[in-house]
Design an enzyme around this catalytic site. Structure first.
Site, short mmCIF file in Angstrom:
data_model
loop_
_atom_site.label_atom_id
_atom_site.label_comp_id
_atom_site.label_asym_id
_atom_site.label_seq_id
_atom_site.Cartn_x
_atom_site.Cartn_y
_atom_site.Cartn_z
N ILE A 86 -3.61 -3.26 -2.88
CA ILE A 86 -4.18 -1.94 -3.48
C ILE A 86 -4.65 -1.21 -2.19
O ILE A 86 -5.15 -1.79 -1.06
CB ILE A 86 -5.04 -1.99 -4.51
CG1 ILE A 86 -5.23 -0.66 -5.17
CG2 ILE A 86 -6.28 -2.38 -4.26
CD1 ILE A 86 -5.76 -0.76 -6.44
N CYS A 87 -4.66 0.18 -2.09
CA CYS A 87 -5.48 1.06 -1.28
C CYS A 87 -6.14 2.31 -2.19
O CYS A 87 -6.17 1.90 -3.39
CB CYS A 87 -4.73 1.51 -0.28
SG CYS A 87 -3.34 2.53 -0.58
N GLN A 88 -6.27 3.28 -1.42
CA GLN A 88 -6.96 4.36 -2.20
C GLN A 88 -5.75 5.27 -2.98
O GLN A 88 -6.31 5.54 -4.09
CB GLN A 88 -7.41 5.50 -1.10
CG GLN A 88 -8.43 6.61 -1.78
CD GLN A 88 -9.56 5.92 -2.55
OE1 GLN A 88 -10.06 5.11 -2.16
NE2 GLN A 88 -9.91 6.63 -3.52
#
Length: 119
Positions: A86-88
């Protein structure tokens, strides 16, 4: 429009499409689906945002492994367990998924929409 302009536009379109198309062999999951999966402790949950972003807010259970250090640190990940990234927004995690795929990891899941969609 000249032929050169047409070629440049075509190359830009191809470049953008390649960036937006999910990586072949990488599963895509929504944050709603992730909420149901978080009980599975056999998976490796990796957040590729910067350390500052991670400290500001992160989903419990995710380990921070910033994308700019990802090549050096991905050896800590088990190839036998699923890696959930996951990231932003989903762009950096997609890039990390590509890196994992090229390194021979088989079971990779990218979270669409990232932490922004989680909130």
């Amino acid at each position: 429009m000249t032929i050169a302009n047409g070629i440049i536009i075509a190359l830009l379109i191809i470049f953008l499409v390649q960036k937006l198309i999910p990586v072949k062999g990488v599963k895509q999951m929504t944050t709603a689906q992730l909420k149901n999966e978080m009980m599975d402790k056999t998976k490796q949950y990796i957040d590729v945002r910067t350390t500052a972003e991670f400290k500001s807010f992160h989903i419990p259970g995710f380990k921070n492994m910033p994308l700019h250090q990802f090549h050096q640190n991905m050896g800590q990940l088990s190839r036998d367990k699923e890696v959930v990234v996951i990231c932003q927004s989903g762009m950096r995690s997609s890039k990390a998924s590509k890196i994992l795929k090229k390194a021979g990891y088989k079971n990779i899941t990218n979270i669409k929409g990232g932490v922004s969609a989680w909130r």
